[in-house]
Design a protein around this motif. Structure first.
Motif, PDB file in Angstrom:
ATOM      1  N   LEU A 101       0.817  -1.215   0.000  1.00  0.00           N
ATOM      2  CA  LEU A 101       0.000   0.000   0.000  1.00  0.00           C
ATOM      3  C   LEU A 101       0.851   1.267   0.000  1.00  0.00           C
ATOM      4  O   LEU A 101       0.339   2.364  -0.217  1.00  0.00           O
ATOM      5  CB  LEU A 101      -0.937   0.004   1.213  1.00  0.00           C
ATOM      6  CG  LEU A 101      -1.925  -1.162   1.303  1.00  0.00           C
ATOM      7  CD1 LEU A 101      -2.788  -1.044   2.545  1.00  0.00           C
ATOM      8  CD2 LEU A 101      -2.797  -1.237   0.054  1.00  0.00           C
ATOM      9  N   CYS A 102       2.144   1.106   0.257  1.00  0.00           N
ATOM     10  CA  CYS A 102       3.022   2.287   0.269  1.00  0.00           C
ATOM     11  C   CYS A 102       3.680   2.477  -1.095  1.00  0.00           C
ATOM     12  O   CYS A 102       3.892   3.588  -1.534  1.00  0.00           O
ATOM     13  CB  CYS A 102       4.126   2.162   1.309  1.00  0.00           C
ATOM     14  SG  CYS A 102       3.581   1.489   2.846  1.00  0.00           S
ATOM     15  N   SER A 103       4.053   1.389  -1.759  1.00  0.00           N
ATOM     16  CA  SER A 103       4.668   1.505  -3.074  1.00  0.00           C
ATOM     17  C   SER A 103       4.522   0.173  -3.778  1.00  0.00           C
ATOM     18  O   SER A 103       4.511  -0.880  -3.138  1.00  0.00           O
ATOM     19  CB  SER A 103       6.157   1.822  -2.936  1.00  0.00           C
ATOM     20  OG  SER A 103       6.831   0.711  -2.389  1.00  0.00           O
ATOM     21  N   PHE A 104       4.345   0.205  -5.091  1.00  0.00           N
ATOM     22  CA  PHE A 104       4.260  -1.071  -5.811  1.00  0.00           C
ATOM     23  C   PHE A 104       4.553  -0.830  -7.280  1.00  0.00           C
ATOM     24  O   PHE A 104       3.772  -0.191  -7.966  1.00  0.00           O
ATOM     25  CB  PHE A 104       2.878  -1.683  -5.649  1.00  0.00           C
ATOM     26  CG  PHE A 104       2.824  -3.105  -6.125  1.00  0.00           C
ATOM     27  CD1 PHE A 104       2.468  -3.400  -7.436  1.00  0.00           C
ATOM     28  CD2 PHE A 104       3.180  -4.157  -5.285  1.00  0.00           C
ATOM     29  CE1 PHE A 104       2.427  -4.695  -7.878  1.00  0.00           C
ATOM     30  CE2 PHE A 104       3.145  -5.459  -5.726  1.00  0.00           C
ATOM     31  CZ  PHE A 104       2.762  -5.735  -7.032  1.00  0.00           C
ATOM     32  N   GLY A 105       5.671  -1.361  -7.765  1.00  0.00           N
ATOM     33  CA  GLY A 105       6.018  -1.265  -9.190  1.00  0.00           C
ATOM     34  C   GLY A 105       5.795   0.124  -9.717  1.00  0.00           C
ATOM     35  O   GLY A 105       6.214   1.110  -9.114  1.00  0.00           O
ATOM     36  N   GLN A 106       5.062   0.185 -10.830  1.00  0.00           N
ATOM     37  CA  GLN A 106       4.835   1.465 -11.483  1.00  0.00           C
ATOM     38  C   GLN A 106       3.629   2.202 -10.879  1.00  0.00           C
ATOM     39  O   GLN A 106       3.481   3.395 -11.073  1.00  0.00           O
ATOM     40  CB  GLN A 106       4.575   1.254 -12.988  1.00  0.00           C
ATOM     41  CG  GLN A 106       5.676   0.509 -13.731  1.00  0.00           C
ATOM     42  CD  GLN A 106       7.032   1.135 -13.494  1.00  0.00           C
ATOM     43  OE1 GLN A 106       7.185   2.361 -13.564  1.00  0.00           O
ATOM     44  NE2 GLN A 106       8.031   0.320 -13.199  1.00  0.00           N
ATOM     45  N   MET A 107       2.800   1.434 -10.175  1.00  0.00           N
ATOM     46  CA  MET A 107       1.560   2.054  -9.684  1.00  0.00           C
ATOM     47  C   MET A 107       1.840   2.897  -8.434  1.00  0.00           C
ATOM     48  O   MET A 107       2.552   2.451  -7.548  1.00  0.00           O
ATOM     49  CB  MET A 107       0.568   0.936  -9.323  1.00  0.00           C
ATOM     50  CG  MET A 107      -0.878   1.388  -9.337  1.00  0.00           C
ATOM     51  SD  MET A 107      -1.940   0.103  -8.722  1.00  0.00           S
ATOM     52  CE  MET A 107      -2.145  -0.915 -10.137  1.00  0.00           C
ATOM     53  N   ASN A 108       1.314   4.116  -8.388  1.00  0.00           N
ATOM     54  CA  ASN A 108       1.619   4.888  -7.176  1.00  0.00           C
ATOM     55  C   ASN A 108       0.772   4.410  -5.992  1.00  0.00           C
ATOM     56  O   ASN A 108      -0.245   3.748  -6.160  1.00  0.00           O
ATOM     57  CB  ASN A 108       1.538   6.401  -7.436  1.00  0.00           C
ATOM     58  CG  ASN A 108       0.114   6.892  -7.477  1.00  0.00           C
ATOM     59  OD1 ASN A 108      -0.720   6.456  -6.700  1.00  0.00           O
ATOM     60  ND2 ASN A 108      -0.164   7.783  -8.415  1.00  0.00           N
ATOM     61  N   SER A 109       1.236   4.762  -4.799  1.00  0.00           N
ATOM     62  CA  SER A 109       0.669   4.137  -3.608  1.00  0.00           C
ATOM     63  C   SER A 109      -0.798   4.511  -3.385  1.00  0.00           C
ATOM     64  O   SER A 109      -1.561   3.729  -2.835  1.00  0.00           O
ATOM     65  CB  SER A 109       1.502   4.486  -2.381  1.00  0.00           C
ATOM     66  OG  SER A 109       1.586   5.863  -2.276  1.00  0.00           O
ATOM     67  N   LYS A 110      -1.182   5.706  -3.862  1.00  0.00           N
ATOM     68  CA  LYS A 110      -2.589   6.098  -3.684  1.00  0.00           C
ATOM     69  C   LYS A 110      -3.500   5.200  -4.531  1.00  0.00           C
ATOM     70  O   LYS A 110      -4.523   4.716  -4.054  1.00  0.00           O
ATOM     71  CB  LYS A 110      -2.762   7.560  -4.080  1.00  0.00           C
ATOM     72  CG  LYS A 110      -3.988   8.171  -3.495  1.00  0.00           C
ATOM     73  CD  LYS A 110      -3.986   9.661  -3.624  1.00  0.00           C
ATOM     74  CE  LYS A 110      -5.341  10.188  -3.172  1.00  0.00           C
ATOM     75  NZ  LYS A 110      -5.645  11.468  -3.792  1.00  0.00           N
TER      76      LYS A 110
END
Ligand SMILES: Nc1ncnc2c1ncn2[C@@H]1O[C@H](COP(=O)(O)OP(=O)(O)OP(=O)(O)O)[C@@H](O)[C@H]1O
Ligand SMILES: CC(C)(CO)[C@@H](O)C(=O)NCCC(=O)O
Length: 407
Positions: free
Chosen positions: A304-313
């Motif tokens: 939920l804080c960071s993941f690959g290219q997708m931003n955390s929001k």
């Protein structure tokens, strides 16, 4: 305080009826010694384990009422017995677990049936009011009790229903109850075979007749870990405040759910990998050198804080209530499993028995614990489970009372 006036609700009914009977004079408590041990066997057929979240009430229904009971006692007893055994729900929050009922058991030479009832500990005031309305104050001299609430609510029992509590230690009671129920129920103890393969995963009966040594992991609101060497020789080796209460509290906060049952239903439909960061999210695969498989959770909730290219929001918006419930369940369960494993290694114990109401209607947690114990011990440790999950303390304190009277 203004009298409760809500017509039809349990509190309202109780308030009304109690107002009617408030002129009745409470009975004297007699025949008990300073430990609350009563030599009159007329009514000590209740064992209560008053925990931080749930109160477990065990009622032993003898086939024949003892001869020492007077006619008026018999009448009141009959009413209480009828009320308890003919209903499966008491108000909105009390439940009888009919599937756990045990027939033809013997306590202090009497044969009878054990009934298993639970209600939230925060309903204790209403429970006491109901007990008073049912005439218990006129009848019961002693109730066997364990758990923190046996101490916390002792004065309330005395004041509200003139009941004396015969108090027993919660872990002594847990062990006594566990041994007794296992002896009397041939299908009490089981394990989960093939816990990672849903299609092959089954409950399998386990013969626990030579149990020592074993570890008990009691998952209630908090968690206690006991190393047990004989029927009476045990020590509390560890504990954690991150337990069943934490699961429920965090789940309610994160998903807006309102009950344990709802939390478990949500978790069953969710996917924790939308919330957790796995080893493969960090390594691209396994971290083979140290035996960490790619599918292992590397860091709970941290997708939920960071993941690959997708931003955390975006990531947070994509996580459903079901995913959050599942991730909460997996986080708490894995943490307990990890503590259990370390305790088992430290105590050189191979069998770990998980109990407590966190495991109620919760096969996901049981299978996770079964898998974790097996995988991380290379198959040398076994996770065991018991059908009466959270009721051993309540049964145990009832038995300990009768042992004390007999001796
Ligand atoms: N109907 C329910 N309502 C609330 N919690 C439930 C329910 N069913 C299962 N649970 C779970 O069981 C836990 C309580 O378990 P248990 O009754 O064994 O502990 P307790 O005796 O209340 O706690 P402690 O031993 O720490 O004082 C809750 O925290 C929750 O995770
Ligand atoms: C306080 C008890 C023993 C009450 O049953 C239980 O909630 C517990 O073991 N809590 C964990 C406390 C700890 O060891 O951090």
């Amino acid at each position: 305080m203004a009298p409760h006036s809500c017509k039809g609700c349990l509190r309202g009914i109780i308030a009304e009826r109690m107002a009617m009977s408030s002129k009745e004079k409470p009975m004297e408590v007699n025949g008990t010694d300073e430990n609350g041990i009563d030599d009159n066997p007329s009514m000590p057929w209740f064992g209560m384990d008053i925990g931080g979240t749930l109160c477990k009430l065990v009622y032993f229904e003898p086939k024949d009422l003892p001869k020492s009971e007077t006619t008026s006692e018999v009448e009141t007893l009959r009413n209480i017995r009828r009320y308890l055994t003919k209903n499966s729900a008491y108000g909105k929050t009390g439940h009888r677990d009919i599937h756990l009922q045990m027939e033809n058991v013997t306590i202090r030479g009497l044969e009878g049936t054990l009934h298993f009832i639970r209600f939230p500990t925060n309903e204790m005031k209403n429970f006491l009011a109901l007990a008073k309305y049912k005439g218990m104050a006129k009848l019961v001299t002693t109730v066997c009790a364990t758990g923190g609430g046996a101490y916390k609510f002792e004065d309330d029992f005395k004041r509200e229903v003139n009941m004396k509590l015969a108090k027993f230690d919660e872990f002594d009671s847990l062990l006594t109850g566990l041994h007794y129920i296992d002896r009397h129920n041939p299908t009490e103890c089981y394990y989960w075979s093939n816990p990672t393969e849903e299609s092959k995963c089954n409950k399998v009966k386990y013969d626990f007749s030579s149990p020592y040594p074993f570890l008990i992991v009691n998952i209630g609101s908090g968690v206690s870990v006991l190393a047990v060497y004989s029927a009476t020789n045990y020590k509390r080796v560890s504990g954690t405040s991150i337990g069943g209460g934490t699961f429920l509290g965090l789940c309610c906060l994160l998903t807006g759910c309102n009950s344990f049952e709802e939390a478990i239903e949500l978790a069953a439909e969710g996917d924790n990998t939308n919330v957790d960061k796995l080893v493969k999210d960090i390594y691209g695969g396994d971290y083979a050198r140290f035996g960490l498989p790619g599918d292992l959770v590397a860091s709970s909730f941290s997708a939920l804080c960071s993941f690959g290219q997708m931003n955390s929001k975006d990531r947070r918006n994509k996580a459903t209530r079901q995913d959050l419930a599942r991730a909460t369940l997996v986080t708490i369960t894995n943490n307990i499993g990890s503590i259990a494993r370390m305790c088992a290694i430290q105590e050189k114990i191979k069998r770990v028995v998980f109990v407590g109401n966190f495991l109620r209607v919760n096969p996901i947690a049981m299978k996770l614990l079964a898998y974790a114990m097996d995988y991380w011990s290379n198959g040398t440790m076994k996770a065991l489970f018991l059908e009466h999950e959270g009721y051993f303390g309540a049964v145990g304190c009832l038995l300990k009372y009768h042992e004390a009277v007999e001796s």
